[in-house]
Design a protein around this motif. Structure first.
Motif: not given
Length: 166
Positions: A113-142
């Motif tokens: 994602a471009k930044n953390n806000h974009d990551m939130l949008n991808i998860i909320h707007d693109k992933l959740q509508p796929l039929g997820l009950s939930r997700s767990e996100t691990i951000v990689s620093f490097n």
């Protein structure tokens, strides 16, 4: 998945091109003490066997504006929709990997994602509508290690076996 028995020349070629995919075949041939045609034939054989999956230029995501990398474990509401979800994930360009895994997740993906806000949008707007009950996100620093697997076999042994082969 079939495992292929590679001879010493195959292993040496793979080590050389894994270190630098742009190395000229003639330079590989000189290092292996064989003809350029022999290297070309071996590369074609390794590609046909599926040992080599191709070559590509790797774009650094940060240099084109993707500052956040994350791994996301997905839990599906309906695990029988797995194939449909995979097809929908293919349509999301920020998803760069998707894995079938053991453990608690139904699938495990890598996204940029471009930044953390974009990551939130991808998860909320693109992933959740796929039929997820939930997700767990691990951000990689490097990514502190990012490499090819080593070729099995002994370099010194391979050097001795390859000399004079054509």
């Amino acid at each position: 998945m079939a495992r292929h028995n590679l001879d010493s020349l195959d292993r040496k070629i793979l080590r050389l091109i894994a270190a630098d995919a742009r190395v000229p075949f003639l330079e590989v041939a000189r290092s292996c003490n064989v003809s350029g045609a022999a290297i070309h034939q071996r590369i074609q054989k390794l590609t046909a066997l599926g040992v080599l999956k191709g070559s590509e230029f790797i774009i650094n995501p940060e240099k084109i504006g993707y500052e956040t990398c994350a791994y996301v474990g997905l839990f599906l509401k309906d695990p029988s929709s797995f194939d449909d979800v995979v097809e929908k994930l293919r349509q999301i360009p920020e998803v760069t990997e998707c894995h079938y895994t053991t453990g608690g997740y139904d699938m495990f993906i890598k996204i940029y994602a471009k930044n953390n806000h974009d990551m939130l949008n991808i998860i909320h707007d693109k992933l959740q509508p796929l039929g997820l009950s939930r997700s767990e996100t691990i951000v990689s620093f490097n990514a502190v290690i990012d490499r090819q697997l080593p070729m099995p076999g002994n370099d010194e042994e391979d050097d001795n076996e390859v000399d004079g082969e054509d």
